[in-house]
Design a protein around this motif. Sequence first.
Motif, PDB file in Angstrom:
ATOM      1  N   SER A  78      64.046  94.610  46.822  1.00 22.95           N
ATOM      2  CA  SER A  78      63.321  94.795  48.078  1.00 22.95           C
ATOM      3  C   SER A  78      63.306  93.471  48.829  1.00 22.95           C
ATOM      4  CB  SER A  78      61.902  95.283  47.818  1.00 22.95           C
ATOM      5  OG  SER A  78      61.164  94.333  47.058  1.00 22.95           O
ATOM      6  N   ARG A  79      62.951  93.525  50.097  1.00 22.75           N
ATOM      7  CA  ARG A  79      62.885  92.298  50.871  1.00 22.75           C
ATOM      8  C   ARG A  79      61.660  92.309  51.766  1.00 22.75           C
ATOM      9  NH1 ARG A  79      68.291  91.488  53.290  1.00 22.75           N
ATOM     10  NH2 ARG A  79      67.307  89.682  54.267  1.00 22.75           N
ATOM     11  N   ASP A  80      61.119  91.136  51.989  1.00 21.90           N
ATOM     12  CA  ASP A  80      60.003  90.928  52.902  1.00 21.90           C
ATOM     13  C   ASP A  80      60.455  89.846  53.871  1.00 21.90           C
ATOM     14  OD1 ASP A  80      57.704  90.221  54.251  1.00 21.90           O
ATOM     15  OD2 ASP A  80      56.424  90.359  52.485  1.00 21.90           O
ATOM     16  N   ASP A  81      60.942  90.262  55.018  1.00 23.14           N
ATOM     17  CA  ASP A  81      61.505  89.300  55.967  1.00 23.14           C
ATOM     18  C   ASP A  81      60.443  88.368  56.550  1.00 23.14           C
ATOM     19  OD1 ASP A  81      63.932  91.727  57.143  1.00 23.14           O
ATOM     20  OD2 ASP A  81      64.094  90.200  55.572  1.00 23.14           O
ATOM     21  N   ALA A  82      59.210  88.815  56.595  1.00 25.81           N
ATOM     22  CA  ALA A  82      58.142  87.939  57.082  1.00 25.81           C
ATOM     23  C   ALA A  82      57.966  86.726  56.169  1.00 25.81           C
ATOM     24  CB  ALA A  82      56.843  88.708  57.190  1.00 25.81           C
ATOM     25  N   LYS A  83      58.317  86.906  54.894  1.00 22.82           N
ATOM     26  CA  LYS A  83      58.198  85.812  53.918  1.00 22.82           C
ATOM     27  C   LYS A  83      59.554  85.230  53.555  1.00 22.82           C
ATOM     28  CE  LYS A  83      53.982  87.638  51.773  1.00 22.82           C
ATOM     29  NZ  LYS A  83      53.342  88.086  50.513  1.00 22.82           N
ATOM     30  N   ASN A  84      60.612  85.719  54.198  1.00 24.53           N
ATOM     31  CA  ASN A  84      61.976  85.257  53.877  1.00 24.53           C
ATOM     32  C   ASN A  84      62.256  85.357  52.383  1.00 24.53           C
ATOM     33  OD1 ASN A  84      62.681  84.568  56.584  1.00 24.53           O
ATOM     34  ND2 ASN A  84      61.605  82.614  56.357  1.00 24.53           N
ATOM     35  N   PRO A 125      77.148  86.907  54.788  1.00 24.94           N
ATOM     36  CA  PRO A 125      77.294  87.863  55.888  1.00 24.94           C
ATOM     37  C   PRO A 125      78.068  89.127  55.524  1.00 24.94           C
ATOM     38  CG  PRO A 125      78.873  86.087  56.125  1.00 24.94           C
ATOM     39  CD  PRO A 125      78.037  85.752  54.924  1.00 24.94           C
ATOM     40  N   ASN A 126      78.662  89.166  54.346  1.00 26.92           N
ATOM     41  CA  ASN A 126      79.493  90.309  53.957  1.00 26.92           C
ATOM     42  C   ASN A 126      78.772  91.235  52.996  1.00 26.92           C
ATOM     43  OD1 ASN A 126      81.975  89.156  55.234  1.00 26.92           O
ATOM     44  ND2 ASN A 126      81.670  87.607  53.658  1.00 26.92           N
ATOM     45  N   TRP A 127      78.843  92.517  53.249  1.00 26.01           N
ATOM     46  CA  TRP A 127      78.270  93.499  52.339  1.00 26.01           C
ATOM     47  C   TRP A 127      79.305  93.729  51.229  1.00 26.01           C
ATOM     48  CZ3 TRP A 127      74.182  95.025  50.282  1.00 26.01           C
ATOM     49  CH2 TRP A 127      74.050  96.251  49.634  1.00 26.01           C
ATOM     50  N   ASP A 128      79.052  93.107  50.095  1.00 26.82           N
ATOM     51  CA  ASP A 128      80.041  93.082  49.028  1.00 26.82           C
ATOM     52  C   ASP A 128      79.328  92.804  47.722  1.00 26.82           C
ATOM     53  OD1 ASP A 128      83.429  92.158  49.352  1.00 26.82           O
ATOM     54  OD2 ASP A 128      82.422  92.439  47.426  1.00 26.82           O
ATOM     55  N   SER A 141      65.183  79.414  52.885  1.00 21.65           N
ATOM     56  CA  SER A 141      64.742  78.457  53.897  1.00 21.65           C
ATOM     57  C   SER A 141      65.976  77.937  54.623  1.00 21.65           C
ATOM     58  CB  SER A 141      63.949  77.308  53.268  1.00 21.65           C
ATOM     59  OG  SER A 141      64.750  76.607  52.336  1.00 21.65           O
ATOM     60  N   GLY A 142      65.740  77.235  55.711  1.00 21.68           N
ATOM     61  CA  GLY A 142      66.855  76.754  56.516  1.00 21.68           C
ATOM     62  C   GLY A 142      67.163  77.739  57.622  1.00 21.68           C
ATOM     63  N   ARG A 143      68.425  78.054  57.809  1.00 20.50           N
ATOM     64  CA  ARG A 143      68.835  78.952  58.878  1.00 20.50           C
ATOM     65  C   ARG A 143      68.676  80.403  58.433  1.00 20.50           C
ATOM     66  NH1 ARG A 143      74.406  77.213  61.562  1.00 20.50           N
ATOM     67  NH2 ARG A 143      73.664  78.823  62.988  1.00 20.50           N
ATOM     68  N   THR A 144      67.425  80.836  58.370  1.00 20.95           N
ATOM     69  CA  THR A 144      67.139  82.166  57.852  1.00 20.95           C
ATOM     70  C   THR A 144      67.231  83.259  58.908  1.00 20.95           C
ATOM     71  OG1 THR A 144      64.789  81.799  58.217  1.00 20.95           O
ATOM     72  CG2 THR A 144      65.648  81.254  56.040  1.00 20.95           C
ATOM     73  N   GLY A 145      67.537  82.878  60.137  1.00 21.09           N
ATOM     74  CA  GLY A 145      67.623  83.881  61.190  1.00 21.09           C
ATOM     75  C   GLY A 145      68.924  84.657  61.201  1.00 21.09           C
ATOM     76  N   GLY A 146      69.845  84.291  60.342  1.00 14.35           N
ATOM     77  CA  GLY A 146      71.128  84.972  60.313  1.00 14.35           C
ATOM     78  C   GLY A 146      71.050  86.347  59.676  1.00 14.35           C
ATOM     79  N   ARG A 147      72.077  87.131  59.890  1.00 17.65           N
ATOM     80  CA  ARG A 147      72.136  88.484  59.347  1.00 17.65           C
ATOM     81  C   ARG A 147      72.795  88.434  57.979  1.00 17.65           C
ATOM     82  NH1 ARG A 147      73.837  91.929  64.787  1.00 17.65           N
ATOM     83  NH2 ARG A 147      72.002  91.340  66.010  1.00 17.65           N
ATOM     84  N   TYR A 148      72.010  88.055  56.979  1.00 21.08           N
ATOM     85  CA  TYR A 148      72.551  87.871  55.646  1.00 21.08           C
ATOM     86  C   TYR A 148      72.140  89.001  54.711  1.00 21.08           C
ATOM     87  CZ  TYR A 148      73.438  83.108  57.222  1.00 21.08           C
ATOM     88  OH  TYR A 148      73.878  82.012  57.911  1.00 21.08           O
ATOM     89  N   HIS A 149      73.125  89.529  54.052  1.00 19.68           N
ATOM     90  CA  HIS A 149      72.847  90.428  52.948  1.00 19.68           C
ATOM     91  C   HIS A 149      72.496  89.571  51.726  1.00 19.68           C
ATOM     92  CE1 HIS A 149      74.615  93.287  55.619  1.00 19.68           C
ATOM     93  NE2 HIS A 149      75.827  92.783  55.494  1.00 19.68           N
ATOM     94  N   THR A 150      71.725  90.119  50.835  1.00 26.99           N
ATOM     95  CA  THR A 150      71.287  89.356  49.664  1.00 26.99           C
ATOM     96  C   THR A 150      71.586  90.120  48.388  1.00 26.99           C
ATOM     97  OG1 THR A 150      69.502  88.369  50.957  1.00 26.99           O
ATOM     98  CG2 THR A 150      69.352  88.179  48.572  1.00 26.99           C
ATOM     99  N   THR A 153      71.035  95.139  52.073  1.00 25.31           N
ATOM    100  CA  THR A 153      71.542  94.716  53.376  1.00 25.31           C
ATOM    101  C   THR A 153      70.461  94.001  54.173  1.00 25.31           C
ATOM    102  OG1 THR A 153      70.960  96.872  54.296  1.00 25.31           O
ATOM    103  CG2 THR A 153      73.220  96.600  53.513  1.00 25.31           C
ATOM    104  N   TRP A 154      70.907  93.255  55.197  1.00 24.89           N
ATOM    105  CA  TRP A 154      69.940  92.521  55.991  1.00 24.89           C
ATOM    106  C   TRP A 154      69.034  93.456  56.783  1.00 24.89           C
ATOM    107  CZ3 TRP A 154      69.461  92.410  61.353  1.00 24.89           C
ATOM    108  CH2 TRP A 154      70.507  93.013  62.072  1.00 24.89           C
ATOM    109  N   ARG A 155      69.578  94.672  57.092  1.00 16.56           N
ATOM    110  CA  ARG A 155      68.760  95.655  57.795  1.00 16.56           C
ATOM    111  C   ARG A 155      67.844  96.437  56.863  1.00 16.56           C
ATOM    112  NH1 ARG A 155      70.203  97.354  62.986  1.00 16.56           N
ATOM    113  NH2 ARG A 155      72.154  96.512  63.806  1.00 16.56           N
ATOM    114  N   ASN A 156      67.978  96.207  55.560  1.00 18.99           N
ATOM    115  CA  ASN A 156      67.191  96.946  54.560  1.00 18.99           C
ATOM    116  C   ASN A 156      67.499  98.441  54.607  1.00 18.99           C
ATOM    117  OD1 ASN A 156      65.367  97.145  52.444  1.00 18.99           O
ATOM    118  ND2 ASN A 156      63.575  97.328  53.764  1.00 18.99           N
ATOM    119  N   ASN A 157      68.730  98.808  54.970  1.00 20.07           N
ATOM    120  CA  ASN A 157      69.076 100.222  55.066  1.00 20.07           C
ATOM    121  C   ASN A 157      70.098 100.663  54.028  1.00 20.07           C
ATOM    122  OD1 ASN A 157      71.237  98.819  56.120  1.00 20.07           O
ATOM    123  ND2 ASN A 157      71.587 100.232  57.808  1.00 20.07           N
ATOM    124  N   ASN A 158      70.428  99.786  53.124  1.00 23.28           N
ATOM    125  CA  ASN A 158      71.354 100.141  52.056  1.00 23.28           C
ATOM    126  C   ASN A 158      71.106  99.221  50.864  1.00 23.28           C
ATOM    127  OD1 ASN A 158      73.349 101.492  50.723  1.00 23.28           O
ATOM    128  ND2 ASN A 158      75.060 100.561  51.815  1.00 23.28           N
TER     129      ASN A 158
END
Length: 122
Positions: A71-77, A100-103, A25-34, A52-57
Amino acid sequence: QVQLVESGGGLVQAGGSLRLSCEASGRTGGRYHTGWFRQAPGKEREAVAAITWRNNNKYYTDSVKGRFTISRDDAKNTVYLQMNNLKPEDTAVYYCAAGPNWDIRPERYAYWGQGTQVTVSS
């Protein structure tokens, strides 16, 4: 700021399954890896899986490959960690983190949840 809340931990017998959730929650519009990390008593925090934030790695530590799925569901953050065939050595506090870093190094992640306990009995 991004706030992360984990859920889904608990006590399970060896061979069982759990699904952890990490809701942002909060500023979830950023390009964050998790990433999902875990820390057992007396041990360092280690990366378990990351996406990755793009769900491609995706990344998995060797000990969970073939058993855990991120896995990620961006619609549900929300980012999930499906854990199957759990072993006693998986027992730890599990944290999700975003940044923001892929690490896979914990210090590279800016935002952290409070953690959820996973206990696997033998």
